[in-house]
Structure formats: C-alpha cells, structure tokens
Design a protein around this motif. Structure first.
Motif, mmCIF file in Angstrom:
data_model
loop_
_atom_site.group_PDB
_atom_site.id
_atom_site.type_symbol
_atom_site.label_atom_id
_atom_site.label_comp_id
_atom_site.label_asym_id
_atom_site.label_seq_id
_atom_site.Cartn_x
_atom_site.Cartn_y
_atom_site.Cartn_z
ATOM 1 N N GLY A 1 0.699 -1.144 0.196
ATOM 2 C CA GLY A 1 -0.225 0.023 0.041
ATOM 3 C C GLY A 1 0.885 1.360 -0.120
ATOM 4 N N ILE A 2 2.169 1.242 -0.083
ATOM 5 C CA ILE A 2 2.792 2.482 -0.053
ATOM 6 C C ILE A 2 3.794 2.404 -1.090
ATOM 7 N N VAL A 3 3.677 2.794 -2.392
ATOM 8 C CA VAL A 3 4.321 3.071 -3.628
ATOM 9 C C VAL A 3 4.976 4.016 -3.901
ATOM 10 N N LEU B 1 -2.470 3.695 -10.002
ATOM 11 C CA LEU B 1 -3.592 4.010 -9.436
ATOM 12 C C LEU B 1 -4.579 2.978 -9.623
ATOM 13 N N ARG B 2 -4.504 1.907 -10.464
ATOM 14 C CA ARG B 2 -5.376 1.049 -10.828
ATOM 15 C C ARG B 2 -5.742 0.119 -9.539
ATOM 16 N N THR B 3 -4.701 -0.060 -8.662
ATOM 17 C CA THR B 3 -4.929 -0.679 -7.395
ATOM 18 C C THR B 3 -4.483 0.472 -6.476
ATOM 19 N N PRO B 4 -5.282 1.366 -6.172
ATOM 20 C CA PRO B 4 -4.925 2.414 -5.449
ATOM 21 C C PRO B 4 -4.041 2.179 -4.111
ATOM 22 N N PRO B 5 -3.018 2.735 -4.152
ATOM 23 C CA PRO B 5 -2.115 2.550 -2.881
ATOM 24 C C PRO B 5 -2.685 3.335 -1.534
ATOM 25 N N ARG B 6 -2.182 3.358 -0.272
ATOM 26 C CA ARG B 6 -2.500 4.316 0.668
ATOM 27 C C ARG B 6 -1.871 5.491 0.618
ATOM 28 N N ALA B 7 -0.587 5.109 0.248
ATOM 29 C CA ALA B 7 0.291 6.229 0.021
ATOM 30 C C ALA B 7 1.063 6.245 -1.280
ATOM 31 N N LEU B 8 1.222 7.442 -2.028
ATOM 32 C CA LEU B 8 1.939 7.310 -3.342
ATOM 33 C C LEU B 8 2.946 8.465 -3.169
ATOM 34 N N ILE B 9 4.342 7.925 -3.172
ATOM 35 C CA ILE B 9 5.532 8.932 -2.929
ATOM 36 C C ILE B 9 6.137 9.148 -4.039
ATOM 37 N N PHE B 10 6.381 10.196 -4.570
ATOM 38 C CA PHE B 10 7.154 10.723 -5.673
ATOM 39 C C PHE B 10 8.520 11.202 -5.260
ATOM 40 N N ASP B 11 9.535 10.207 -5.395
ATOM 41 C CA ASP B 11 10.653 10.541 -5.250
ATOM 42 C C ASP B 11 11.448 11.551 -6.227
ATOM 43 N N LYS C 1 -3.074 13.113 -6.626
ATOM 44 C CA LYS C 1 -3.283 13.395 -5.258
ATOM 45 C C LYS C 1 -5.007 13.367 -5.441
ATOM 46 N N LYS C 2 -5.923 13.938 -6.451
ATOM 47 C CA LYS C 2 -7.202 14.040 -6.492
ATOM 48 C C LYS C 2 -7.842 12.645 -6.345
ATOM 49 N N TYR C 3 -7.239 11.723 -7.207
ATOM 50 C CA TYR C 3 -7.834 10.178 -7.188
ATOM 51 C C TYR C 3 -7.569 9.652 -5.758
ATOM 52 N N LEU C 4 -6.323 9.665 -5.222
ATOM 53 C CA LEU C 4 -6.240 9.108 -3.966
ATOM 54 C C LEU C 4 -7.153 9.595 -2.715
ATOM 55 N N ALA C 5 -7.328 10.941 -2.792
ATOM 56 C CA ALA C 5 -7.901 11.614 -1.876
ATOM 57 C C ALA C 5 -9.343 11.007 -1.641
ATOM 58 N N ARG C 6 -10.051 10.341 -2.776
ATOM 59 C CA ARG C 6 -11.422 9.863 -2.663
ATOM 60 C C ARG C 6 -11.313 8.885 -1.541
ATOM 61 N N ASP C 7 -10.391 8.194 -1.509
ATOM 62 C CA ASP C 7 -10.238 6.841 -0.265
ATOM 63 C C ASP C 7 -9.268 7.277 0.786
ATOM 64 N N GLY D 1 -6.425 8.406 0.522
ATOM 65 C CA GLY D 1 -4.963 7.997 0.203
ATOM 66 C C GLY D 1 -4.107 9.312 0.173
ATOM 67 N N LYS D 2 -2.788 9.397 0.237
ATOM 68 C CA LYS D 2 -2.154 10.375 0.321
ATOM 69 C C LYS D 2 -1.126 10.619 -0.996
ATOM 70 N N VAL D 3 -0.793 11.670 -1.242
ATOM 71 C CA VAL D 3 0.582 11.874 -2.434
ATOM 72 C C VAL D 3 1.571 12.530 -1.635
ATOM 73 N N MET D 4 2.465 12.000 -1.526
ATOM 74 C CA MET D 4 3.746 13.037 -0.911
ATOM 75 C C MET D 4 4.868 12.954 -1.763
ATOM 76 N N MET D 5 5.938 13.993 -1.711
ATOM 77 C CA MET D 5 6.981 14.125 -2.348
ATOM 78 C C MET D 5 8.187 14.180 -1.493
ATOM 79 N N VAL D 6 9.578 13.598 -2.054
ATOM 80 C CA VAL D 6 10.535 13.705 -1.347
ATOM 81 C C VAL D 6 11.641 13.938 -2.288
ATOM 82 N N ASN D 7 12.819 14.486 -1.752
ATOM 83 C CA ASN D 7 14.055 14.899 -2.517
ATOM 84 C C ASN D 7 13.727 15.611 -3.403
ATOM 85 N N LEU D 8 12.901 16.802 -3.474
ATOM 86 C CA LEU D 8 12.652 17.807 -4.473
ATOM 87 C C LEU D 8 14.058 18.624 -4.797
#
Length: 120
Positions: free
Chosen positions: A13-15, A39-49, A68-74, A76-83
C-alpha cells in the motif's frame, strides 16, 4: 530530453514512483502512464521521489495533482521527497501540496509514515 520512471512498493500500500529526467510537455506521458498503472490498485500512499527530476512543467504538475485528487477519494495520500530546489519552487509557487506532504529526504518521510501508521 528523456524521462525514465521506476516504481517500487516498500510495503503493502505504499508505492514510490521515481522519475529521472525532465518532465515537460514531451515527456509527461511517460510519468502519467506509470501513475495510471499504480492507481489501478490504489495505494494508501503514493510517494514521488523527485531526486532525479531537474525540471517540471505544468504537464508534470498536472500528473501529480491528478494522482492526489484520485487518492483523496479513499483518504490516500500523495507525498514528495528529495525535490531539487527549482522543482520545489514550482510546487511552492502554485501551492499544490501542503508543506506536510513535502519531505527533504526519505528518512524524514519514513518518520512521518511511521507516525501516520501508529496513529500518532
């Protein structure tokens, strides 16, 4: 310009999606294809490295916001690291993600995820 994108699942669940290169009008579809697949199998958290991203246009930002919009329905969270500083500035300017969803490093994100899963 090229863009390569890899995906990994640290735990169920954390991709993490790791793009490398420039995300612009000619390359954003590479990222979008990977995101849509995840997103076909929505994760709890999607991390963009974003460590390997040196430039992002509005097309790339749209892909992130779409996830972000898609995951917010359930809840779920979108996070970003190492920008990279220039990429972080883009997200700062458009105020696309709240500060608590932007992390300086994987370690900082891991600490956040640990607290989130423990309900702290």
């Amino acid at each position: 310009m090229t863009l390569t994108v890899s995906t990994s699942e640290k735990e169920t669940g954390i991709v993490t999606i790791s793009p490398v290169g420039v995300i612009d009008a000619s390359t954003y579809a590479v990222l979008e294809t990977q995101v849509d697949s995840v997103l076909r199998t929505p994760p709890r958290a999607l991390i963009f490295d974003m460590a390997g991203v040196t430039y992002i246009s509005s097309a790339g930002v749209r892909v992130v916001l779409k996830a972000k919009k898609y995951l917010a329905r359930d809840k779920g969270k979108v996070m970003m690291v190492n920008l990279q500083p220039r990429v972080k500035r883009v997200f700062d300017i458009i105020n696309a993600l709240p500060p608590q969803q932007l992390f300086a490093s994987i370690e900082e994100l891991d600490a956040y995820l640990d607290r989130m899963q423990k309900g702290i």
